[in-house]
Design a protein around this motif. Structure first.
Motif, PDB file in Angstrom:
ATOM      1  N   LEU A   1       0.900  -1.285  -0.010  1.00 47.83           N
ATOM      2  CA  LEU A   1      -0.006   0.149  -0.170  1.00 47.83           C
ATOM      3  C   LEU A   1       0.794   1.337  -0.128  1.00 47.83           C
ATOM      4  O   LEU A   1       0.675   2.190  -0.786  1.00 47.83           O
ATOM      5  N   ASN A   2       1.834   1.412   1.040  1.00 49.17           N
ATOM      6  CA  ASN A   2       2.387   2.811   1.391  1.00 49.17           C
ATOM      7  C   ASN A   2       2.996   3.296   0.052  1.00 49.17           C
ATOM      8  O   ASN A   2       2.915   4.461  -0.419  1.00 49.17           O
ATOM      9  N   PRO A   3       4.147   2.726  -0.701  1.00 48.11           N
ATOM     10  CA  PRO A   3       4.943   2.933  -1.740  1.00 48.11           C
ATOM     11  C   PRO A   3       3.986   3.597  -2.990  1.00 48.11           C
ATOM     12  O   PRO A   3       4.251   4.585  -3.511  1.00 48.11           O
ATOM     13  N   HIS A   4       3.016   2.843  -3.315  1.00 52.41           N
ATOM     14  CA  HIS A   4       2.242   3.034  -4.499  1.00 52.41           C
ATOM     15  C   HIS A   4       1.378   4.363  -4.094  1.00 52.41           C
ATOM     16  O   HIS A   4       1.377   5.642  -4.830  1.00 52.41           O
ATOM     17  N   PHE A   5       0.748   4.435  -2.856  1.00 49.51           N
ATOM     18  CA  PHE A   5      -0.239   5.545  -2.713  1.00 49.51           C
ATOM     19  C   PHE A   5       0.682   6.789  -2.209  1.00 49.51           C
ATOM     20  O   PHE A   5       0.186   7.941  -2.798  1.00 49.51           O
ATOM     21  N   LEU A   6       1.724   6.597  -1.628  1.00 48.10           N
ATOM     22  CA  LEU A   6       2.496   7.792  -1.017  1.00 48.10           C
ATOM     23  C   LEU A   6       3.059   8.535  -2.490  1.00 48.10           C
ATOM     24  O   LEU A   6       3.191   9.763  -2.423  1.00 48.10           O
ATOM     25  N   PHE A   7       3.498   7.836  -3.405  1.00 41.51           N
ATOM     26  CA  PHE A   7       4.173   8.313  -4.729  1.00 41.51           C
ATOM     27  C   PHE A   7       3.081   9.469  -5.224  1.00 41.51           C
ATOM     28  O   PHE A   7       3.470  10.452  -5.620  1.00 41.51           O
ATOM     29  N   ASN A   8       1.954   8.698  -5.473  1.00 38.22           N
ATOM     30  CA  ASN A   8       0.852   9.734  -6.083  1.00 38.22           C
ATOM     31  C   ASN A   8       0.493  10.857  -5.327  1.00 38.22           C
ATOM     32  O   ASN A   8       0.136  11.885  -5.951  1.00 38.22           O
ATOM     33  N   SER A   9       0.279  10.531  -3.915  1.00 35.64           N
ATOM     34  CA  SER A   9      -0.171  11.883  -3.256  1.00 35.64           C
ATOM     35  C   SER A   9       0.769  12.816  -3.254  1.00 35.64           C
ATOM     36  O   SER A   9       0.287  13.954  -3.313  1.00 35.64           O
ATOM     37  N   LEU A  10       2.058  12.480  -3.112  1.00 37.62           N
ATOM     38  CA  LEU A  10       3.144  13.352  -2.902  1.00 37.62           C
ATOM     39  C   LEU A  10       3.237  14.438  -4.178  1.00 37.62           C
ATOM     40  O   LEU A  10       3.529  15.401  -4.135  1.00 37.62           O
ATOM     41  N   ASN A  11       3.022  13.737  -5.363  1.00 40.88           N
ATOM     42  CA  ASN A  11       2.881  14.243  -6.646  1.00 40.88           C
ATOM     43  C   ASN A  11       1.957  15.371  -6.621  1.00 40.88           C
ATOM     44  O   ASN A  11       2.152  16.583  -7.082  1.00 40.88           O
ATOM     45  N   SER A  12       0.710  14.878  -6.049  1.00 33.24           N
ATOM     46  CA  SER A  12      -0.636  15.743  -6.014  1.00 33.24           C
ATOM     47  C   SER A  12      -0.104  17.021  -5.184  1.00 33.24           C
ATOM     48  O   SER A  12      -0.619  18.092  -5.566  1.00 33.24           O
TER      49      SER A  12
ATOM     50  N   LYS B   1       2.487  18.178  -4.250  1.00 32.34           N
ATOM     51  CA  LYS B   1       3.433  19.025  -4.548  1.00 32.34           C
ATOM     52  C   LYS B   1       2.963  20.035  -5.831  1.00 32.34           C
ATOM     53  O   LYS B   1       3.282  21.068  -5.583  1.00 32.34           O
ATOM     54  N   ALA B   2       1.966  19.821  -6.470  1.00 34.56           N
ATOM     55  CA  ALA B   2       1.415  20.635  -7.692  1.00 34.56           C
ATOM     56  C   ALA B   2       0.685  21.636  -6.796  1.00 34.56           C
ATOM     57  O   ALA B   2       0.277  22.843  -7.402  1.00 34.56           O
ATOM     58  N   LEU B   3       0.296  21.343  -5.476  1.00 35.93           N
ATOM     59  CA  LEU B   3      -0.606  22.262  -4.767  1.00 35.93           C
ATOM     60  C   LEU B   3      -0.001  23.489  -4.174  1.00 35.93           C
ATOM     61  O   LEU B   3      -0.548  24.566  -3.491  1.00 35.93           O
ATOM     62  N   VAL B   4       1.116  23.203  -3.612  1.00 34.71           N
ATOM     63  CA  VAL B   4       1.929  23.925  -2.778  1.00 34.71           C
ATOM     64  C   VAL B   4       2.330  25.532  -3.242  1.00 34.71           C
ATOM     65  O   VAL B   4       1.779  26.159  -2.477  1.00 34.71           O
ATOM     66  N   ARG B   5       2.223  25.649  -4.506  1.00 28.88           N
ATOM     67  CA  ARG B   5       2.454  26.916  -4.983  1.00 28.88           C
ATOM     68  C   ARG B   5       0.972  27.618  -5.445  1.00 28.88           C
ATOM     69  O   ARG B   5       0.781  28.738  -5.257  1.00 28.88           O
ATOM     70  N   ILE B   6       0.152  26.833  -5.601  1.00 29.09           N
ATOM     71  CA  ILE B   6      -1.175  27.298  -6.204  1.00 29.09           C
ATOM     72  C   ILE B   6      -2.360  27.511  -4.996  1.00 29.09           C
ATOM     73  O   ILE B   6      -3.084  28.237  -5.376  1.00 29.09           O
ATOM     74  N   ASP B   7      -2.157  26.788  -3.869  1.00 32.93           N
ATOM     75  CA  ASP B   7      -3.167  26.399  -3.091  1.00 32.93           C
ATOM     76  C   ASP B   7      -2.496  25.961  -1.767  1.00 32.93           C
ATOM     77  O   ASP B   7      -2.636  24.742  -1.517  1.00 32.93           O
ATOM     78  N   PRO B   8      -1.665  26.839  -1.082  1.00 30.68           N
ATOM     79  CA  PRO B   8      -1.016  26.360   0.232  1.00 30.68           C
ATOM     80  C   PRO B   8      -1.823  25.745   1.354  1.00 30.68           C
ATOM     81  O   PRO B   8      -1.426  24.776   1.834  1.00 30.68           O
ATOM     82  N   PRO B   9      -2.929  26.438   1.394  1.00 38.06           N
ATOM     83  CA  PRO B   9      -3.956  25.996   2.705  1.00 38.06           C
ATOM     84  C   PRO B   9      -4.545  24.417   2.128  1.00 38.06           C
ATOM     85  O   PRO B   9      -4.365  23.490   3.087  1.00 38.06           O
TER      86      PRO B   9
ATOM     87  N   ILE C   1      -1.470  17.159   3.382  1.00 38.42           N
ATOM     88  CA  ILE C   1      -0.199  16.477   4.013  1.00 38.42           C
ATOM     89  C   ILE C   1      -0.948  15.850   5.192  1.00 38.42           C
ATOM     90  O   ILE C   1      -0.513  14.640   5.712  1.00 38.42           O
ATOM     91  N   ILE C   2      -1.763  16.619   5.904  1.00 38.32           N
ATOM     92  CA  ILE C   2      -2.467  15.902   7.332  1.00 38.32           C
ATOM     93  C   ILE C   2      -3.431  14.684   6.948  1.00 38.32           C
ATOM     94  O   ILE C   2      -3.245  13.892   7.310  1.00 38.32           O
TER      95      ILE C   2
END
Length: 277
Positions: A99-110, A112-120, A126-127
């Protein structure tokens, strides 16, 4: 413990009891015949104690063999239980590693894309991700959870997947309130939903819809996950993770639980049936 093992022990015990009773009956008959034939009372009194002693030896021998058989049965029971627990823990550890590697990879990419456009939103995601990973890592300590807790985790999971798929993923819940208090194997609903997205919706250019439905039916908890897509069968079951889920269901509920898949009008329908008692 297998039914065949129980039958063998039961048959051995009954055979030993039968032998003891038969031996006692034959010796008693022999004593009666001897008493009738012997006119000398002193000789009869001399033989009887030996015959009674022989009966006692047969009875004690039968009890000893029966006791050893029962002890052997309990040793086998403890050994088999330990092996089953080891198998369960091994399967849960395997599940965590899948479970962990597959889901973690996709979620971190998502995220990462939000950090600049929608920090909240990135902070919220992340939570949610940390909460999901924490639950997946404690699956060995909490093999069973309330359906309400599993649904809460599904909401977090789908929120994260919605960031990745955007309009390509639409999901709906139809939950019967009566079903919320019952317990299910940890991560079982997650596996069904993750399978629906990974092998169904993600492979369709326009995306699709996902429906999660729970209800109580004939003393069973019914969980249905329906997604846009076509049914893909891998081997005897439907992939490694769902194969593991089937084995977990069998370990917990024996033959009283079931997992079935079917295809209907461009939708794959997974039905998980769990007994309430």
């Amino acid at each position: 413990v297998s039914q065949s093992r129980i039958k063998v022990v039961r048959r051995n015990v009954l055979a030993l009891v039968g032998v003891c009773l038969l031996g006692a009956a034959l010796i008693g008959l022999f004593m009666h015949m001897t008493s009738a034939l012997l006119s000398n009372n002193s000789l009869s009194l001399y033989i009887k104690p030996y015959l009674i002693g022989l009966v006692e030896i047969c009875i004690w021998l039968g009890l000893a063999v029966t006791t050893e058989s029962v002890r052997s049965f309990h040793r086998d029971l403890q050994t088999e239980t330990a092996v089953q627990n080891l198998m369960r823990n091994t399967e849960l550890d395997t599940l965590k590693s899948q479970l962990n590697p597959h889901f973690l990879f996709n979620s971190l990419n998502s995220i990462k894309a939000l950090v600049r456009i929608d920090p909240p939103q990135a902070q919220k995601s992340i939570i949610q991700l940390s909460d999901i990973l924490r639950k997946s890592l404690t699956i060995s300590e909490t093999p069973m959870v309330d359906l309400l807790e599993e649904l809460s985790m599904m909401q977090q999971y789908l929120d994260l997947e919605k960031i990745r798929f955007d309009k390509r993923l639409n999901y709906h819940f139809k939950i019967e309130n009566q079903s919320l208090g019952y317990r299910i194997p940890s991560m079982s609903l997650y596996l069904l939903v993750e399978n629906a997205i990974k092998h169904g919706i993600s492979r369709i250019v326009k995306g699709g819809e996902l429906f999660i439905h729970t209800r109580i039916e004939e003393k069973n908890l019914i969980i249905i996950v329906r997604n846009t897509g076509t049914l893909v069968v891998k081997g005897h079951f439907y992939g490694v993770s769902l194969n593991n889920l089937e084995r977990r269901l069998h370990n917990i509920y024996a033959d009283r639980a079931s997992l079935h898949f079917r295809e209907d009008n461009n939708f794959v329908i997974a039905t998980l049936t769990i007994p309430l008692s």
